[in-house]
Design a protein around this motif. Structure first.
Motif, short mmCIF file in Angstrom:
data_model
loop_
_atom_site.label_atom_id
_atom_site.label_comp_id
_atom_site.label_asym_id
_atom_site.label_seq_id
_atom_site.Cartn_x
_atom_site.Cartn_y
_atom_site.Cartn_z
N ILE A 136 2.84 -2.14 1.33
CA ILE A 136 2.59 -2.09 2.77
C ILE A 136 2.47 -3.53 3.26
O ILE A 136 1.63 -4.29 2.77
CB ILE A 136 1.30 -1.31 3.09
N ARG A 137 3.31 -3.92 4.20
CA ARG A 137 3.32 -5.28 4.71
C ARG A 137 2.25 -5.45 5.77
O ARG A 137 1.79 -4.47 6.37
CB ARG A 137 4.69 -5.61 5.29
N PRO A 138 1.81 -6.69 6.04
CA PRO A 138 0.85 -6.91 7.11
C PRO A 138 1.30 -6.28 8.43
O PRO A 138 2.46 -6.45 8.84
CB PRO A 138 0.81 -8.44 7.22
N GLY A 139 0.42 -5.51 9.02
CA GLY A 139 0.77 -4.78 10.23
C GLY A 139 1.29 -3.39 9.96
O GLY A 139 1.44 -2.59 10.89
N GLY A 140 1.56 -3.08 8.69
CA GLY A 140 2.07 -1.77 8.32
C GLY A 140 1.00 -0.71 8.38
O GLY A 140 -0.18 -0.98 8.15
N LYS A 141 1.42 0.51 8.66
CA LYS A 141 0.47 1.61 8.83
C LYS A 141 0.18 2.28 7.50
O LYS A 141 1.07 2.51 6.69
CB LYS A 141 1.03 2.63 9.81
N LEU A 142 -1.11 2.61 7.29
CA LEU A 142 -1.53 3.35 6.10
C LEU A 142 -1.32 4.85 6.33
O LEU A 142 -1.27 5.31 7.47
CB LEU A 142 -2.99 3.08 5.80
N LEU A 145 -9.72 -5.86 4.93
CA LEU A 145 -8.33 -5.66 4.49
C LEU A 145 -7.51 -4.85 5.48
O LEU A 145 -6.29 -5.05 5.60
CB LEU A 145 -8.31 -4.98 3.12
N ILE A 146 -8.14 -3.90 6.15
CA ILE A 146 -7.42 -3.06 7.10
C ILE A 146 -8.18 -3.03 8.43
O ILE A 146 -9.35 -3.43 8.50
CB ILE A 146 -7.23 -1.63 6.57
N GLU A 147 -7.52 -2.56 9.46
CA GLU A 147 -8.15 -2.44 10.77
C GLU A 147 -7.74 -1.13 11.42
O GLU A 147 -6.65 -0.60 11.17
CB GLU A 147 -7.77 -3.62 11.67
N LEU A 207 -2.65 -2.41 7.81
CA LEU A 207 -2.98 -3.55 6.97
C LEU A 207 -3.19 -4.76 7.87
O LEU A 207 -2.32 -5.12 8.66
CB LEU A 207 -1.85 -3.82 5.97
N LYS A 208 -4.33 -5.37 7.74
CA LYS A 208 -4.70 -6.49 8.61
C LYS A 208 -4.02 -7.77 8.14
O LYS A 208 -4.12 -8.13 6.98
CB LYS A 208 -6.22 -6.67 8.58
N PRO A 209 -3.31 -8.43 9.05
CA PRO A 209 -2.73 -9.72 8.67
C PRO A 209 -3.84 -10.70 8.33
O PRO A 209 -4.77 -10.89 9.11
CB PRO A 209 -1.98 -10.16 9.94
N GLY A 210 -3.78 -11.28 7.15
CA GLY A 210 -4.82 -12.22 6.74
C GLY A 210 -4.33 -13.64 6.86
O GLY A 210 -3.14 -13.90 7.05
N PRO A 211 -5.23 -14.60 6.77
CA PRO A 211 -4.83 -16.00 6.81
C PRO A 211 -4.00 -16.36 5.59
O PRO A 211 -4.19 -15.81 4.51
CB PRO A 211 -6.18 -16.75 6.80
#
Length: 239
Positions: free
Chosen positions: A22-28, A57-59, A68-72
């Motif tokens: 799951i890429r950053p911004g992808g839905k779980l 990790l998620i929002e 999936l929360k985009p992280g730094p």
């Protein structure tokens, strides 16, 4: 049994996120989908997802689901005491802001021992928050002897780089002592400063800094890094 299932869901979802499936911004997957998949009630799935959300990790997006929360971006940093953090970030082309968040006498017994403080010789702790590219990622706690730097109490609130401060006092050839790395969890104050939850692990790096020419012990340092922000280059560390 439900606790074991909850732990299993957390572990498998974590692996899914870490693997890049799951890429950053992808839905779980939805709570219903996961509940059917693991054959558990929805509240078990919800507890697992809440755990991942607390770890940053998620929002949740109301009405849409969890993502999936985009992280730094992880910053690769040499694990060496020869150059300052400020200099390292400059070499990497990173924007760094430093603010002093504490300047006070310390009761840290380990710091006093490492600095070989005499009875009645105050140890001062200077805490600095590091903000890189707009993201708070580390807190540096530098412990120094008042006998070596008599004006540290007055100077501390204005110190942005300890190495620069030491250079102003005639030191310049720095080397690091023994380095210890451990995992800790943030206090309420550290959560506030680093803008993270209590479940986000921090990497605690403890070391000492000496003047290479005189051998004088300049400071004992404890640095808390958000574990989602750094990769460590240990190629120049020798036994």
């Amino acid at each position: 049994m439900e606790i074991e299932k909850e732990a299993l869901i957390i572990d498998e979802l974590f692996e899914l996120l870490e693997s890049g499936t799951i890429r950053p911004g992808g839905k779980l997957p939805s709570e219903n989908t996961l509940a059917d998949q693991y054959r558990v009630p929805r509240y078990t799935v919800r507890n697992a997802l809440n755990h991942l959300e607390e770890r940053g990790l998620i929002e949740s997006v109301q009405g849409k689901g969890r993502f999936l929360k985009p992280g730094p971006a992880r910053i690769r940093i040499p694990l060496s005491g020869k150059t300052s953090f400020t200099e390292k970030m400059g070499e990497l082309g990173r924007s760094l802001e430093t603010s002093v968040v504490s300047c006070e006498p310390s009761d840290n017994g380990e710091a006093a021992r490492i600095l070989a403080a005499d009875p009645g010789d105050p140890v001062w702790r200077i805490g600095r928050l590091r903000v890189v590219d707009g993201e708070p990622i580390a807190i540096h706690y530098s412990h120094v002897l008042q006998s070596r730097f008599p004006e540290i109490g007055a100077d501390g609130p204005d110190i942005r780089s300890m190495f620069e401060y030491y250079r102003e006092h005639g030191y310049g050839d720095f080397k690091s002592g023994k380095t210890l790395l451990s995992v800790v969890f943030p206090s309420s104050r550290e959560q506030e400063l680093l803008r993270c939850s209590r479940l986000v692990p921090l990497l605690a790096l403890e070391s000492s800094c000496l003047d290479g020419r005189s051998g004088d012990m300049l400071e004992y340092t404890r640095i808390l890094y958000r574990s989602d922000t750094f990769k460590y280059d240990i190629s120049d560390i020798q036994e």
